[in-house]
Design a protein around this motif. Structure first.
Motif, PDB file in Angstrom:
ATOM      1  N   GLN A   6      27.210  40.180  28.050  1.00  0.00           N
ATOM      2  CA  GLN A   6      27.447  40.708  29.392  1.00  0.00           C
ATOM      3  C   GLN A   6      26.623  39.976  30.447  1.00  0.00           C
ATOM      4  O   GLN A   6      27.020  39.902  31.604  1.00  0.00           O
ATOM      5  N   LYS A  28      30.054  42.568  33.311  1.00  0.00           N
ATOM      6  CA  LYS A  28      30.405  43.859  32.712  1.00  0.00           C
ATOM      7  C   LYS A  28      31.880  43.957  32.350  1.00  0.00           C
ATOM      8  O   LYS A  28      32.311  44.966  31.782  1.00  0.00           O
ATOM      9  N   ASN A  29      32.639  42.936  32.671  1.00  0.00           N
ATOM     10  CA  ASN A  29      34.045  42.936  32.248  1.00  0.00           C
ATOM     11  C   ASN A  29      34.188  42.754  30.744  1.00  0.00           C
ATOM     12  O   ASN A  29      35.277  42.932  30.195  1.00  0.00           O
ATOM     13  N   LYS A  41      38.009  51.044  33.162  1.00  0.00           N
ATOM     14  CA  LYS A  41      38.255  49.608  33.278  1.00  0.00           C
ATOM     15  C   LYS A  41      39.755  49.309  33.172  1.00  0.00           C
ATOM     16  O   LYS A  41      40.293  48.466  33.899  1.00  0.00           O
ATOM     17  N   ASN A  78      43.131  48.071  36.778  1.00  0.00           N
ATOM     18  CA  ASN A  78      43.980  46.887  36.833  1.00  0.00           C
ATOM     19  C   ASN A  78      45.428  47.150  37.234  1.00  0.00           C
ATOM     20  O   ASN A  78      46.223  46.232  37.282  1.00  0.00           O
ATOM     21  N   GLY A  94      44.563  43.630  32.498  1.00  0.00           N
ATOM     22  CA  GLY A  94      43.228  43.106  32.798  1.00  0.00           C
ATOM     23  C   GLY A  94      42.967  41.770  32.130  1.00  0.00           C
ATOM     24  O   GLY A  94      42.356  40.872  32.723  1.00  0.00           O
ATOM     25  N   GLU A 125      40.175  39.636  33.885  1.00  0.00           N
ATOM     26  CA  GLU A 125      39.197  40.591  34.425  1.00  0.00           C
ATOM     27  C   GLU A 125      38.744  41.623  33.399  1.00  0.00           C
ATOM     28  O   GLU A 125      37.859  42.436  33.696  1.00  0.00           O
ATOM     29  N   VAL A 126      39.334  41.608  32.211  1.00  0.00           N
ATOM     30  CA  VAL A 126      38.895  42.490  31.125  1.00  0.00           C
ATOM     31  C   VAL A 126      38.780  41.642  29.862  1.00  0.00           C
ATOM     32  O   VAL A 126      39.725  40.944  29.487  1.00  0.00           O
TER      33      VAL A 126
END
Length: 706
Positions: free
Chosen positions: A151, A156-157, A214, A218, A244, A249-250
């Motif tokens: 991380q 934190k994604n 999370k 998205n 995501g 982004e994930v």
């Protein structure tokens, strides 16, 4: 072999630092799917992907190896890559054609330098990424520390889907997407599915809620559902995670023990159900500015991402189907060359094992053999006018050596072998310097060079030597000088006679015309090696016939092509030929060529001659904490620092450095920064060699000519 439609084909590449377990995980996944009766190991040298003699000798991957597995009616194409950045070309080409990047991290080591280097390329390509923390049952495993280091690298994604847990010595994995616990036996394999223990519920619920938030971020519709219900069900979670991942982004985080077959089945299930398929990715851009949509309908387009030579098969061409489908015996066109190729063989490869197939559809990865006109980065299409997919950009060489055969009889064999090596590995750059008469081999480092040497010896039977390349110096002058020379030769009959008086001066752009001379003609020569020769005809009274001026200039040019100091090219000089003599019978072109050459050489040596050395503009990307070490090293190499910029948590040092100082720079920079720094170079120009270095170079040149 079973044919899969494009929705049931997933392409993943296994990347990660050296010895994080990529090859072992690939082997385990093939075993879990029932494609292997027995798992091989790297130590026993019997894995599917590390099949090459070189890999078995080293006990580690050197080449990117395509293979495949099947899981619950999905085909998962896997490319197992090396972990060392000397083989970054294998990694980059694999990342380019993968739909999802599976990055392995050791629970015992956490994020390593290799992880950081590879992540920079993943981030550049904006690819969907899954992180897998391997070796969770290792005696030194620290999952939480490894996750924290991850991380810190990607933010934190990086969101945990699983974390490890032990109950009474039994290895378990708690899955916060399915909210189940998987308990494994001592030999791994199929786990027992159990409820999450009471003691772990708070942690599992906390991580589950983080995952829900999370996933909801998205997509607007998922966000509305989340506000409405306060949660998302499993299918909605999968949808949000996939969106995501597609947005980069994930980054879901899984945990496994590849060695002991724990967690691989769940990972394959996630790849099947959540990881994007090729048809869900963005369209491929062509160099013509068009888009190739990843659809079954329309023209067939294949992108060649890898070429391999095997002694029994010849050239093997690996490709990804970017659109349409390809059938056995299809005639396709190389959009770069316009040549047609017939695919008489069509394979799915598992290491060295070939599985013949009749067709491959969009999104699939396959191979063919014996193509005549096709190389890595080429596009094969059903129509010659189809677009050419943008090529993979490979990094510059970091280490360059002059290569030659120990036995001169092997020179031609060496040339052919190097061409084949380059066609398989575009980071092995082959060039020839006409100036120094050397074949130059550019590599990614000392290990890469050692691997190429192994291939030359073991596959081509050639013993080669590798030396520091010669530096292409230039010679020039620092003040004006005059000289004259009379060439006279009598040997019966017509002789030779020519006398030339000339003056030379340093030339620079915009300088005024010479004073004190009657200029009758002027010729400016842009030298092919850089700089200029400006030649003036200042002859008065016809003491030298105008027809001999070209011969004088030719003599001067011959000296400029092999300067008197180090036999380097001379540049940036202007010459005024202002007087001389000729003979009605004995004067001829050769006489004035020799007279001009000797007069110029004498004048040059009296004009305070100076050596110039090539310089490069170097841009070094280095972590902030290591800038001081790198700056000290640069100063010791006579670098001129031009500026420092910040770029994404790194510092970029821009400097000018003599080319000779870069000979071993990559090795030293890697040592100073643990491999975390990277750099690029472009040719800058020439600058004066310091006097003490020039003296040493002249001494060396004199010794070589003795």
């Amino acid at each position: 072999m079973k044919v899969f439609d494009n929705k049931h084909i997933k392409n993943v590449v296994f990347v990660g630092a050296h010895r994080t377990g990529k090859t072992t995980l690939a082997e385990t996944m093939l075993f879990e799917a029932g494609l292997l009766n027995r798992r091989g190991t790297v130590e026993q040298k019997n894995t599917v992907s590390d099949y090459h003699d070189l890999e078995q000798e080293r006990g580690a991957s050197v080449f990117a190896t395509p293979l495949h597995t099947e899981w619950r009616n999905y085909k998962i194409n896997i490319i197992d890559t090396p972990g060392l950045d000397d083989f970054i070309g294998e990694i980059i080409s694999s990342i380019r054609v993968a739909d999802t990047i599976v990055t392995l991290i050791g629970a015992d080591q956490g994020v390593e330098v290799g992880t950081e280097i590879i992540w920079n390329y993943i981030d550049k390509y904006h690819k969907p990424t899954v992180f897998v923390i391997n070796k969770i049952d290792h005696e030194k495993a620290k999952f939480d520390v490894a996750l924290q280091s991850l991380q810190q690298l990607v933010g934190k994604n990086a969101i945990p889907i699983q974390y490890p847990h032990t109950i009474d010595g039994a290895q378990c994995i708690i899955d916060v997407l399915k909210m189940k616990m998987y308990k494994f036996g001592p030999e791994g394999g199929k786990p027992e599915k159990l409820p999450i223990p009471e003691s772990e519920l708070d942690k599992a619920n906390y991580l589950h809620n983080e995952l829900v938030e999370k996933a909801a971020e998205n997509d607007e519709s998922l966000m509305e559902l989340f506000f409405e219900k306060g949660t998302l069900n499993e299918d909605e979670l999968r949808q949000g995670i996939k969106i995501g991942m597609l947005n980069h982004e994930v980054f879901p985080v899984f945990c496994v023990s590849a060695l002991n077959d724990m967690g691989s089945g769940r990972l394959m299930g996630f790849i099947d159900n959540v990881a994007p398929a090729a048809t869900e990715l963005k369209a491929e851009q062509t160099i013509e500015g068009e888009l190739i949509e990843p659809k079954l309908e329309g023209n067939t387009s294949l992108f060649v991402f890898k070429t391999l030579y095997q002694s029994n098969l010849g050239q093997i061409t690996f490709f990804k189907v970017k659109s349409g489908e390809v059938n056995l015996n299809d005639k396709l066109y190389n959009t770069r060359t316009g040549e047609s190729e017939v695919l008489n063989q069509l394979y799915v490869m598992d290491g060295k094992t070939r599985h013949a197939v009749q067709k491959l559809t969009v999104g699939d990865i396959g191979a063919t053999t014996k193509l005549k006109y096709t190389d890595t980065n080429d596009t094969l299409a059903s129509k010659a006018e189809c677009g050419t997919i943008k090529p993979i950009k490979f990094p510059q060489p970091r280490l360059t050596r002059a290569v030659s055969a120990v036995n001169s009889s092997d020179d031609e064999k060496l040339s052919e072998a190097l061409k084949k090596i380059h066609s398989q590995d575009l980071t092995a750059d082959i060039s020839y310097s006409h100036e120094t008469k050397e074949t130059l081999l550019g590599t990614q480092g000392e290990l890469h060079l050692a691997i190429i040497n192994w291939i030359l010896i073991n596959e081509y039977g050639i013993e080669a030597k590798f030396e520091d390349p010669k530096i292409s110096y230039r010679e020039t002058i620092q003040r004006s000088s005059t000289a004259s020379y009379r060439h006279k030769k009598q040997s019966g009959g017509s002789g030779q006679f020519g006398e030339v008086h000339l003056k030379i001066e340093p030339w620079f752009e915009g300088m005024p015309e010479p004073e004190g001379f009657s200029i009758r003609g002027k010729e400016e020569v842009d030298l092919s090696w850089g700089g200029k020769l400006v030649f003036y005809n200042c002859i008065v009274g016809g003491v030298i016939d105008a027809r001999y001026l070209p011969s004088i200039m030719k003599g001067i040019m011959e000296v400029m092509e092999s300067g008197p100091l180090t036999k380097s090219y001379i540049r940036d000089v202007r010459v005024m030929v202002y007087d001389g003599k000729m003979h009605a019978v004995d004067s001829n072109d050769i006489s004035f060529k020799l007279a001009g050459a000797y007069a110029f050489k004498q004048a040059f040596l009296n004009a305070n001659p100076k050596l110039l050395e090539p310089t490069d503009k170097v841009s070094i990307r280095v972590p902030e904490s290591l800038v001081g070490n790198v700056m000290t090293e640069l100063q010791s190499r006579r670098a001129i620092i031009q500026g420092i910029e910040s770029e994404g948590g790194m510092q970029v040092l821009n400097c000018i450095i003599p080319t000779v100082e870069l000979t071993d720079f990559s090795t030293q920079l890697r040592s100073l920064t643990q491999g975390r720094a990277t750099y690029t170079t472009t040719f800058e120009g020439y600058s004066a060699v310091p006097s003490h270095i020039q003296s040493k170079l002249l001494e060396k040149s004199e010794l070589e000519t003795v």
